[in-house]
Design a protein around this motif. Structure first.
Motif, PDB file in Angstrom:
ATOM      1  N   UNK A 109       0.837  -1.189   0.000  1.00 32.09           N
ATOM      2  CA  UNK A 109       0.000   0.000   0.000  1.00 32.09           C
ATOM      3  C   UNK A 109       0.876   1.243   0.000  1.00 32.09           C
ATOM      4  N   UNK A 110       0.259   2.357  -0.358  1.00 35.26           N
ATOM      5  CA  UNK A 110       0.989   3.628  -0.317  1.00 35.26           C
ATOM      6  C   UNK A 110       1.299   4.003   1.124  1.00 35.26           C
ATOM      7  N   UNK A 111       0.298   3.877   1.994  1.00 37.13           N
ATOM      8  CA  UNK A 111       0.483   4.098   3.427  1.00 37.13           C
ATOM      9  C   UNK A 111       0.404   2.730   4.098  1.00 37.13           C
ATOM     10  N   UNK A 112       1.502   2.273   4.668  1.00 32.93           N
ATOM     11  CA  UNK A 112       1.581   0.914   5.201  1.00 32.93           C
ATOM     12  C   UNK A 112       0.758   0.759   6.471  1.00 32.93           C
ATOM     13  N   UNK A 113       0.333  -0.478   6.698  1.00 38.34           N
ATOM     14  CA  UNK A 113      -0.322  -0.820   7.955  1.00 38.34           C
ATOM     15  C   UNK A 113       0.721  -0.887   9.070  1.00 38.34           C
ATOM     16  N   UNK A 114       0.297  -0.788  10.323  1.00 32.12           N
ATOM     17  CA  UNK A 114       1.251  -0.992  11.429  1.00 32.12           C
ATOM     18  C   UNK A 114       1.870  -2.380  11.366  1.00 32.12           C
ATOM     19  N   UNK A 115       3.166  -2.472  11.605  1.00 36.56           N
ATOM     20  CA  UNK A 115       3.890  -3.730  11.440  1.00 36.56           C
ATOM     21  C   UNK A 115       3.665  -4.643  12.640  1.00 36.56           C
ATOM     22  N   UNK A 116       3.392  -5.901  12.332  1.00 44.47           N
ATOM     23  CA  UNK A 116       3.242  -6.921  13.370  1.00 44.47           C
ATOM     24  C   UNK A 116       4.591  -7.562  13.677  1.00 44.47           C
ATOM     25  N   UNK A 117       4.718  -8.087  14.886  1.00 41.21           N
ATOM     26  CA  UNK A 117       5.945  -8.729  15.346  1.00 41.21           C
ATOM     27  C   UNK A 117       5.618 -10.121  15.856  1.00 41.21           C
ATOM     28  N   UNK A 118       6.422 -11.106  15.460  1.00 41.35           N
ATOM     29  CA  UNK A 118       6.266 -12.463  15.984  1.00 41.35           C
ATOM     30  C   UNK A 118       7.436 -12.763  16.918  1.00 41.35           C
ATOM     31  N   UNK A 119       7.116 -13.386  18.046  1.00 36.66           N
ATOM     32  CA  UNK A 119       8.115 -13.769  19.046  1.00 36.66           C
ATOM     33  C   UNK A 119       8.207 -15.295  19.032  1.00 36.66           C
ATOM     34  N   UNK A 120       9.391 -15.796  18.676  1.00 35.11           N
ATOM     35  CA  UNK A 120       9.590 -17.223  18.461  1.00 35.11           C
ATOM     36  C   UNK A 120      10.539 -17.767  19.516  1.00 35.11           C
ATOM     37  N   UNK A 121      10.139 -18.842  20.131  1.00 32.40           N
ATOM     38  CA  UNK A 121      10.975 -19.526  21.114  1.00 32.40           C
ATOM     39  C   UNK A 121      11.754 -20.632  20.429  1.00 32.40           C
ATOM     40  N   UNK A 122      13.082 -20.650  20.598  1.00 31.74           N
ATOM     41  CA  UNK A 122      13.921 -21.659  19.967  1.00 31.74           C
ATOM     42  C   UNK A 122      13.769 -23.017  20.609  1.00 31.74           C
ATOM     43  N   UNK A 123      14.529 -23.985  20.084  1.00 36.64           N
ATOM     44  CA  UNK A 123      14.455 -25.354  20.601  1.00 36.64           C
ATOM     45  C   UNK A 123      14.983 -25.447  22.029  1.00 36.64           C
ATOM     46  N   UNK A 124      15.972 -24.603  22.380  1.00 33.43           N
ATOM     47  CA  UNK A 124      16.517 -24.545  23.733  1.00 33.43           C
ATOM     48  C   UNK A 124      16.563 -23.086  24.172  1.00 33.43           C
ATOM     49  N   UNK A 125      15.909 -22.796  25.273  1.00 34.70           N
ATOM     50  CA  UNK A 125      15.871 -21.432  25.786  1.00 34.70           C
ATOM     51  C   UNK A 125      16.084 -21.448  27.293  1.00 34.70           C
ATOM     52  N   UNK A 126      16.705 -20.408  27.793  1.00 37.15           N
ATOM     53  CA  UNK A 126      16.892 -20.257  29.231  1.00 37.15           C
ATOM     54  C   UNK A 126      15.707 -19.488  29.810  1.00 37.15           C
ATOM     55  N   UNK A 127      15.620 -19.468  31.129  1.00 31.74           N
ATOM     56  CA  UNK A 127      14.539 -18.739  31.778  1.00 31.74           C
ATOM     57  C   UNK A 127      14.675 -17.244  31.546  1.00 31.74           C
ATOM     58  N   UNK A 128      15.914 -16.760  31.429  1.00 33.54           N
ATOM     59  CA  UNK A 128      16.135 -15.332  31.157  1.00 33.54           C
ATOM     60  C   UNK A 128      15.556 -14.961  29.802  1.00 33.54           C
TER      61      UNK A 128
END
Length: 300
Positions: free
Chosen positions: A22-41
């Motif tokens: 579009x000429x004027x873009x929509x607000x951008x969405x963000x996806x948060x992906x958790x990897x196969x191994x993640x720490x509590x932090x």
């Protein structure tokens, strides 16, 4: 990339038109992906960043076998499927502990990507105090000369502005300014003793804006720590090519404002015009016929 889909009905056609360019873009969405191994932090970091980005965010709570720097096809597939231009991937391993990857897409292709190490973290729950509502557009403060000197940090600054930007507004109410995010870069020596460049350190601090009565028309502004507080160390990064950057930052012709000659606008929005009048012959101007204005008769 997903194959081209032809709409079968009016509803699917409207959905495809909504996702198209579009000429004027929509607000951008963000996806948060958790990897196969993640720490509590990393899990807490993803949770707090997701809370700041809502409602323009989508959280993947299940584990995903994804490695963006090795193969970006799966990441591009998820962004295209969920209509998201921004992404955050969290992982943890012995080689890269507390790893956080942030980046953005252009035309659902990888545009640029930054990798960080979370060296220090303090969540919103650990800091007792007021918190802003979700969906509030934050004020961004960048401190440090390297943001205007180093090419990588200049692009990183541009990314954070794009990441924390929500819906565009023409006017702002002063009571809606509740959130301030300060991003400071470490201004220590940029070179190690061996001559190799050191990784940059970023300190992200979040504050709540308190408007206190000052006895005058304008209130006094006080900042109280809100969280999250995150310290990041830069690792790898992938930047877009000059040609791709030029295409992504191109301004459509429809948004260019044609300059009208001799027309200006003041600070209040009033339209001002300048009229150029040619030289007039005062001797031929019709005036009121009175004796005082009559020309004297020339004597011969």
């Amino acid at each position: 990339m997903l194959p081209a889909v032809k709409p079968k009905n009016a509803r699917s056609k409207r959905a495809l038109d909504k996702r198209s360019s579009k000429v004027i873009e929509n607000p951008k969405n963000t996806i948060f992906i958790r990897g196969s191994q993640t720490s509590q932090v990393i899990q807490n970091v993803l949770k707090d960043l997701y809370s700041l980005k809502k409602p323009l965010a989508l959280n993947f709570s299940k584990k995903n076998e994804i490695h963006p720097f090795d193969d970006e096809t799966k990441l591009e597939f998820l962004c295209n499927k969920n209509d998201s231009s921004l992404f955050v991937v969290g992982s943890h391993s012995k080689k890269r502990p507390h790893n956080l990857i942030m980046g953005r897409m252009f035309d659902f292709k990888l545009f640029e990507m930054f990798e960080f190490e979370v060296s220090h973290y303090q969540s919103i729950q650990e800091i007792k105090g007021k918190t802003c509502a979700s969906g509030i557009k934050p004020l961004l403060v960048f401190s440090g000369e390297p943001f205007n000197q180093d090419d990588t940090l200049m692009k990183l600054k541009n990314f954070f502005i794009d990441f924390f930007q929500s819906e565009k507004t023409d006017a702002i109410c002063i009571t809606g300014l509740e959130h301030v995010i300060s991003i400071t870069v470490d201004t220590a020596d940029s070179l190690a003793p061996t001559g190799q460049p050191q990784p940059s350190k970023l300190f992200i601090r979040s504050y709540y804006v308190n408007l206190v009565k000052s006895g005058q028309k304008l209130p006094r502004v006080e900042l109280s720590e809100m969280g999250p507080n995150i310290d990041l160390k830069t690792r790898r990064h992938i930047s877009a090519s000059d040609e791709t950057w030029k295409m992504a930052t191109r301004v459509p012709k429809e948004l260019y404002v044609k300059k009208v000659k001799n027309i200006t606008h003041d600070n209040l929005g009033n339209k001002l015009g300048r009229i150029h009048v040619g030289q007039q012959n005062i001797d031929k101007i019709q005036t009121r016929k009175v004796r005082a204005l009559k020309k004297p008769k020339t004597e011969f």
